[in-house]
Design a protein around this motif. Structure first.
Motif, PDB file in Angstrom:
ATOM      1  N   PRO A  44      -8.171  -9.837 -18.378  1.00 53.68           N
ATOM      2  CA  PRO A  44      -8.301 -11.215 -17.882  1.00 53.68           C
ATOM      3  C   PRO A  44      -9.647 -11.458 -17.201  1.00 53.68           C
ATOM      4  O   PRO A  44     -10.355 -10.506 -16.867  1.00 53.68           O
ATOM      5  CB  PRO A  44      -7.152 -11.351 -16.881  1.00 53.68           C
ATOM      6  N   PRO A  45      -9.996 -12.709 -16.982  1.00 58.02           N
ATOM      7  CA  PRO A  45     -11.268 -13.028 -16.322  1.00 58.02           C
ATOM      8  C   PRO A  45     -11.332 -12.438 -14.912  1.00 58.02           C
ATOM      9  O   PRO A  45     -10.305 -12.201 -14.283  1.00 58.02           O
ATOM     10  CB  PRO A  45     -11.282 -14.556 -16.269  1.00 58.02           C
ATOM     11  N   TRP A  46     -12.538 -12.243 -14.410  1.00 56.98           N
ATOM     12  CA  TRP A  46     -12.703 -11.569 -13.122  1.00 56.98           C
ATOM     13  C   TRP A  46     -12.035 -12.291 -11.956  1.00 56.98           C
ATOM     14  O   TRP A  46     -11.545 -11.619 -11.045  1.00 56.98           O
ATOM     15  CB  TRP A  46     -14.182 -11.288 -12.833  1.00 56.98           C
ATOM     16  N   PRO A  47     -11.981 -13.650 -11.915  1.00 54.82           N
ATOM     17  CA  PRO A  47     -11.281 -14.252 -10.764  1.00 54.82           C
ATOM     18  C   PRO A  47      -9.795 -13.877 -10.719  1.00 54.82           C
ATOM     19  O   PRO A  47      -9.235 -13.684  -9.634  1.00 54.82           O
ATOM     20  CB  PRO A  47     -11.457 -15.761 -10.969  1.00 54.82           C
ATOM     21  N   VAL A  48      -9.177 -13.748 -11.877  1.00 49.18           N
ATOM     22  CA  VAL A  48      -7.771 -13.353 -11.928  1.00 49.18           C
ATOM     23  C   VAL A  48      -7.623 -11.935 -11.377  1.00 49.18           C
ATOM     24  O   VAL A  48      -6.729 -11.660 -10.567  1.00 49.18           O
ATOM     25  CB  VAL A  48      -7.218 -13.450 -13.370  1.00 49.18           C
ATOM     26  N   LEU A  49      -8.484 -11.027 -11.806  1.00 46.94           N
ATOM     27  CA  LEU A  49      -8.435  -9.651 -11.317  1.00 46.94           C
ATOM     28  C   LEU A  49      -8.720  -9.575  -9.812  1.00 46.94           C
ATOM     29  O   LEU A  49      -8.066  -8.829  -9.086  1.00 46.94           O
ATOM     30  CB  LEU A  49      -9.433  -8.780 -12.080  1.00 46.94           C
ATOM     31  N   PHE A  50      -9.685 -10.364  -9.358  1.00 44.84           N
ATOM     32  CA  PHE A  50     -10.039 -10.357  -7.941  1.00 44.84           C
ATOM     33  C   PHE A  50      -8.868 -10.810  -7.075  1.00 44.84           C
ATOM     34  O   PHE A  50      -8.514 -10.151  -6.099  1.00 44.84           O
ATOM     35  CB  PHE A  50     -11.261 -11.249  -7.697  1.00 44.84           C
ATOM     36  N   TRP A  51      -8.255 -11.955  -7.418  1.00 40.05           N
ATOM     37  CA  TRP A  51      -7.163 -12.476  -6.595  1.00 40.05           C
ATOM     38  C   TRP A  51      -5.922 -11.622  -6.698  1.00 40.05           C
ATOM     39  O   TRP A  51      -5.157 -11.501  -5.743  1.00 40.05           O
ATOM     40  CB  TRP A  51      -6.877 -13.939  -6.922  1.00 40.05           C
ATOM     41  N   PHE A  52      -5.713 -10.987  -7.835  1.00 38.29           N
ATOM     42  CA  PHE A  52      -4.603 -10.042  -7.922  1.00 38.29           C
ATOM     43  C   PHE A  52      -4.841  -8.871  -6.979  1.00 38.29           C
ATOM     44  O   PHE A  52      -3.934  -8.433  -6.265  1.00 38.29           O
ATOM     45  CB  PHE A  52      -4.400  -9.517  -9.340  1.00 38.29           C
ATOM     46  N   VAL A  93      -6.659  -8.767  -4.244  1.00 38.65           N
ATOM     47  CA  VAL A  93      -6.516  -9.213  -2.859  1.00 38.65           C
ATOM     48  C   VAL A  93      -5.039  -9.349  -2.495  1.00 38.65           C
ATOM     49  O   VAL A  93      -4.594  -8.860  -1.446  1.00 38.65           O
ATOM     50  CB  VAL A  93      -7.271 -10.541  -2.634  1.00 38.65           C
ATOM     51  N   SER A  94      -4.259  -9.994  -3.346  1.00 37.31           N
ATOM     52  CA  SER A  94      -2.842 -10.208  -3.020  1.00 37.31           C
ATOM     53  C   SER A  94      -2.073  -8.894  -3.028  1.00 37.31           C
ATOM     54  O   SER A  94      -1.185  -8.677  -2.195  1.00 37.31           O
ATOM     55  CB  SER A  94      -2.211 -11.204  -3.989  1.00 37.31           C
ATOM     56  N   HIS A  95      -2.403  -7.996  -3.929  1.00 30.77           N
ATOM     57  CA  HIS A  95      -1.710  -6.715  -3.977  1.00 30.77           C
ATOM     58  C   HIS A  95      -2.077  -5.850  -2.767  1.00 30.77           C
ATOM     59  O   HIS A  95      -1.215  -5.155  -2.214  1.00 30.77           O
ATOM     60  CB  HIS A  95      -2.023  -5.979  -5.279  1.00 30.77           C
ATOM     61  N   ALA A  96      -3.321  -5.899  -2.344  1.00 32.02           N
ATOM     62  CA  ALA A  96      -3.726  -5.153  -1.144  1.00 32.02           C
ATOM     63  C   ALA A  96      -2.987  -5.686   0.088  1.00 32.02           C
ATOM     64  O   ALA A  96      -2.534  -4.901   0.932  1.00 32.02           O
ATOM     65  CB  ALA A  96      -5.238  -5.249  -0.946  1.00 32.02           C
ATOM     66  N   PHE A  97      -2.839  -7.010   0.185  1.00 36.61           N
ATOM     67  CA  PHE A  97      -2.089  -7.599   1.287  1.00 36.61           C
ATOM     68  C   PHE A  97      -0.640  -7.128   1.245  1.00 36.61           C
ATOM     69  O   PHE A  97      -0.060  -6.739   2.259  1.00 36.61           O
ATOM     70  CB  PHE A  97      -2.161  -9.128   1.216  1.00 36.61           C
ATOM     71  N   PHE A  98      -0.034  -7.150   0.071  1.00 39.32           N
ATOM     72  CA  PHE A  98       1.338  -6.680  -0.097  1.00 39.32           C
ATOM     73  C   PHE A  98       1.462  -5.221   0.359  1.00 39.32           C
ATOM     74  O   PHE A  98       2.402  -4.863   1.073  1.00 39.32           O
ATOM     75  CB  PHE A  98       1.755  -6.826  -1.559  1.00 39.32           C
ATOM     76  N   CYS A  99       0.548  -4.377  -0.045  1.00 40.77           N
ATOM     77  CA  CYS A  99       0.595  -2.958   0.325  1.00 40.77           C
ATOM     78  C   CYS A  99       0.454  -2.785   1.839  1.00 40.77           C
ATOM     79  O   CYS A  99       1.133  -1.936   2.434  1.00 40.77           O
ATOM     80  CB  CYS A  99      -0.488  -2.174  -0.407  1.00 40.77           C
ATOM     81  N   CYS A 100      -0.392  -3.580   2.465  1.00 42.73           N
ATOM     82  CA  CYS A 100      -0.538  -3.503   3.930  1.00 42.73           C
ATOM     83  C   CYS A 100       0.749  -3.915   4.629  1.00 42.73           C
ATOM     84  O   CYS A 100       1.158  -3.284   5.605  1.00 42.73           O
ATOM     85  CB  CYS A 100      -1.692  -4.380   4.393  1.00 42.73           C
ATOM     86  N   VAL A 101       1.393  -4.964   4.145  1.00 40.10           N
ATOM     87  CA  VAL A 101       2.641  -5.418   4.750  1.00 40.10           C
ATOM     88  C   VAL A 101       3.719  -4.357   4.592  1.00 40.10           C
ATOM     89  O   VAL A 101       4.429  -4.008   5.542  1.00 40.10           O
ATOM     90  CB  VAL A 101       3.097  -6.764   4.138  1.00 40.10           C
ATOM     91  N   ILE A 102       3.864  -3.807   3.392  1.00 36.14           N
ATOM     92  CA  ILE A 102       4.879  -2.784   3.141  1.00 36.14           C
ATOM     93  C   ILE A 102       4.606  -1.526   3.975  1.00 36.14           C
ATOM     94  O   ILE A 102       5.532  -0.907   4.488  1.00 36.14           O
ATOM     95  CB  ILE A 102       4.937  -2.424   1.642  1.00 36.14           C
ATOM     96  N   ALA A 103       3.341  -1.168   4.140  1.00 30.77           N
ATOM     97  CA  ALA A 103       3.000   0.033   4.902  1.00 30.77           C
ATOM     98  C   ALA A 103       3.384  -0.106   6.381  1.00 30.77           C
ATOM     99  O   ALA A 103       3.646   0.893   7.053  1.00 30.77           O
ATOM    100  CB  ALA A 103       1.515   0.331   4.778  1.00 30.77           C
ATOM    101  N   ARG A 104       3.447  -1.338   6.892  1.00 35.54           N
ATOM    102  CA  ARG A 104       3.770  -1.557   8.302  1.00 35.54           C
ATOM    103  C   ARG A 104       5.266  -1.741   8.562  1.00 35.54           C
ATOM    104  O   ARG A 104       5.687  -1.777   9.708  1.00 35.54           O
ATOM    105  CB  ARG A 104       3.023  -2.773   8.822  1.00 35.54           C
ATOM    106  N   VAL A 105       6.061  -1.859   7.508  1.00 32.58           N
ATOM    107  CA  VAL A 105       7.502  -2.114   7.666  1.00 32.58           C
ATOM    108  C   VAL A 105       8.201  -0.864   8.183  1.00 32.58           C
ATOM    109  O   VAL A 105       7.949   0.248   7.731  1.00 32.58           O
ATOM    110  CB  VAL A 105       8.115  -2.540   6.318  1.00 32.58           C
ATOM    111  N   LYS A 106       9.074  -1.068   9.147  1.00 34.30           N
ATOM    112  CA  LYS A 106       9.887   0.023   9.683  1.00 34.30           C
ATOM    113  C   LYS A 106      11.332  -0.215   9.262  1.00 34.30           C
ATOM    114  O   LYS A 106      11.787  -1.351   9.234  1.00 34.30           O
ATOM    115  CB  LYS A 106       9.796   0.071  11.213  1.00 34.30           C
ATOM    116  N   PRO A 107      12.066   0.836   8.951  1.00 32.23           N
ATOM    117  CA  PRO A 107      13.468   0.646   8.578  1.00 32.23           C
ATOM    118  C   PRO A 107      14.266   0.026   9.717  1.00 32.23           C
ATOM    119  O   PRO A 107      14.031   0.311  10.887  1.00 32.23           O
ATOM    120  CB  PRO A 107      13.967   2.062   8.290  1.00 32.23           C
ATOM    121  N   TYR A 108      15.210  -0.823   9.373  1.00 39.66           N
ATOM    122  CA  TYR A 108      16.058  -1.468  10.371  1.00 39.66           C
ATOM    123  C   TYR A 108      17.066  -0.462  10.880  1.00 39.66           C
ATOM    124  O   TYR A 108      17.847   0.099  10.128  1.00 39.66           O
ATOM    125  CB  TYR A 108      16.762  -2.676   9.755  1.00 39.66           C
ATOM    126  N   ARG A 109      17.061  -0.228  12.177  1.00 45.35           N
ATOM    127  CA  ARG A 109      17.971   0.748  12.772  1.00 45.35           C
ATOM    128  C   ARG A 109      19.187   0.082  13.399  1.00 45.35           C
ATOM    129  O   ARG A 109      20.100   0.757  13.817  1.00 45.35           O
ATOM    130  CB  ARG A 109      17.241   1.582  13.817  1.00 45.35           C
TER     131      ARG A 109
END
Length: 73
Positions: A30-38, A40-56
């Motif tokens: 795909p064109p570079w803007p599609v790859l770029f925004w993907f 960015v959004s995937h990195a944000f998702f990974c950061c959010v998931i990395a900070r999640v703690k299991p509900y105790r």
């Protein structure tokens, strides 16, 4: 829940699905803007998931043989 495993498997799954979709719709990469925004959004998702703690939560072991003396109130 192993957070590293969740992030790695999600990244692999998304990469496979997006490669298939890109091949079907764009007939290649795909064109570079599609790859770029993907990225960015995937990195944000990974950061959010990395900070999640299991509900105790307020879980209490169930009583094996409850009697009215054990009840609150």
């Amino acid at each position: 829940m192993n957070l590293r495993r969740v992030i790695v498997l999600t990244t692999i799954g998304v990469f496979i699905i997006l490669t298939i979709l890109a091949t079907l719709f764009f007939k290649g990469i795909p064109p570079w803007p599609v790859l770029f925004w993907f990225t960015v959004s995937h990195a944000f998702f990974c950061c959010v998931i990395a900070r999640v703690k299991p509900y105790r939560g307020p879980y209490v072991e169930p009583m094996t043989d409850p009697s009215p003396k054990d009840w609150r109130g």
